[in-house]
Design a protein around this motif. Sequence first.
Motif, PDB file in Angstrom:
ATOM      1  N   GLU A   1      29.449  61.171  22.454  1.00 12.17           N
ATOM      2  CA  GLU A   1      29.487  61.085  20.990  1.00 12.17           C
ATOM      3  C   GLU A   1      29.775  62.418  20.299  1.00 12.17           C
ATOM      4  O   GLU A   1      30.339  62.427  19.205  1.00 12.17           O
ATOM      5  CB  GLU A   1      28.170  60.521  20.478  1.00 12.17           C
ATOM      6  N   ALA A   2      29.383  63.509  20.897  1.00 10.23           N
ATOM      7  CA  ALA A   2      29.583  64.822  20.260  1.00 10.23           C
ATOM      8  C   ALA A   2      31.073  65.098  20.081  1.00 10.23           C
ATOM      9  O   ALA A   2      31.883  64.804  20.954  1.00 10.23           O
ATOM     10  CB  ALA A   2      28.947  65.916  21.104  1.00 10.23           C
ATOM     11  N   LYS A   3      31.443  65.661  18.927  1.00  8.58           N
ATOM     12  CA  LYS A   3      32.849  65.962  18.647  1.00  8.58           C
ATOM     13  C   LYS A   3      33.284  67.302  19.221  1.00  8.58           C
ATOM     14  O   LYS A   3      34.470  67.586  19.313  1.00  8.58           O
ATOM     15  CB  LYS A   3      33.102  65.951  17.139  1.00  8.58           C
ATOM     16  N   PHE A   4      32.324  68.134  19.608  1.00  7.09           N
ATOM     17  CA  PHE A   4      32.606  69.463  20.131  1.00  7.09           C
ATOM     18  C   PHE A   4      31.879  69.655  21.459  1.00  7.09           C
ATOM     19  O   PHE A   4      30.882  68.996  21.721  1.00  7.09           O
ATOM     20  CB  PHE A   4      32.129  70.546  19.147  1.00  7.09           C
ATOM     21  N   PHE A   5      32.383  70.582  22.285  1.00 11.90           N
ATOM     22  CA  PHE A   5      31.691  70.950  23.513  1.00 11.90           C
ATOM     23  C   PHE A   5      31.868  72.451  23.727  1.00 11.90           C
ATOM     24  O   PHE A   5      32.858  73.040  23.310  1.00 11.90           O
ATOM     25  CB  PHE A   5      32.203  70.150  24.721  1.00 11.90           C
ATOM     26  N   PRO A   6      30.876  73.090  24.381  1.00 11.04           N
ATOM     27  CA  PRO A   6      30.977  74.529  24.615  1.00 11.04           C
ATOM     28  C   PRO A   6      32.001  74.846  25.698  1.00 11.04           C
ATOM     29  O   PRO A   6      32.129  74.129  26.688  1.00 11.04           O
ATOM     30  CB  PRO A   6      29.572  74.929  25.054  1.00 11.04           C
ATOM     31  N   PHE A   7      32.727  75.927  25.490  1.00 10.41           N
ATOM     32  CA  PHE A   7      33.758  76.398  26.415  1.00 10.41           C
ATOM     33  C   PHE A   7      33.667  77.914  26.475  1.00 10.41           C
ATOM     34  O   PHE A   7      33.680  78.586  25.444  1.00 10.41           O
ATOM     35  CB  PHE A   7      35.141  75.968  25.920  1.00 10.41           C
ATOM     36  N   LYS A   8      33.563  78.442  27.683  1.00 12.98           N
ATOM     37  CA  LYS A   8      33.453  79.892  27.842  1.00 12.98           C
ATOM     38  C   LYS A   8      34.690  80.424  28.545  1.00 12.98           C
ATOM     39  O   LYS A   8      35.051  79.974  29.627  1.00 12.98           O
ATOM     40  CB  LYS A   8      32.206  80.262  28.647  1.00 12.98           C
TER      41      LYS A   8
ATOM     42  N   GLU B   1      39.239  66.621  19.724  1.00 11.73           N
ATOM     43  CA  GLU B   1      40.494  66.088  19.194  1.00 11.73           C
ATOM     44  C   GLU B   1      41.688  66.992  19.490  1.00 11.73           C
ATOM     45  O   GLU B   1      42.825  66.550  19.449  1.00 11.73           O
ATOM     46  CB  GLU B   1      40.384  65.853  17.692  1.00 11.73           C
ATOM     47  N   ASN B   2      41.427  68.265  19.772  1.00  8.48           N
ATOM     48  CA  ASN B   2      42.501  69.218  20.045  1.00  8.48           C
ATOM     49  C   ASN B   2      42.817  69.369  21.527  1.00  8.48           C
ATOM     50  O   ASN B   2      43.696  70.136  21.897  1.00  8.48           O
ATOM     51  CB  ASN B   2      42.149  70.588  19.460  1.00  8.48           C
TER      52      ASN B   2
END
Length: 94
Positions: free
Chosen positions: A43-50, A61-62
């Motif tokens: 459900e989250a629209k964002f996720f962490p990326f390092k 979405e990107n």
Amino acid sequence: MVDIVKNDKFSVPVRMTLVGGIQVYGVVFLERDQRILEMVCGEAKFFPFKSSSSLSLMNKENVLQIDILSVDDMKQLVNQFPRVDFQYIANNQW
């Protein structure tokens, strides 16, 4: 007294292709027994990326494509990734 529960996350090396064809290298964080597909479809629209230079929140979405990379891929692109434990990654099956 409040008990603090910390869920350890696993760093999975990836190459992401974003809208516009831009490719970025880094790690995404998954919980034990979680798959990248489950993270992306959550459900989250964002996720962490390092990446090697920063920690970001990526908008799902990107993201057009996520490729899981091998240890050999990471060693060839070592400057593209944050500091990682290659032995830990080599011992895990993604």
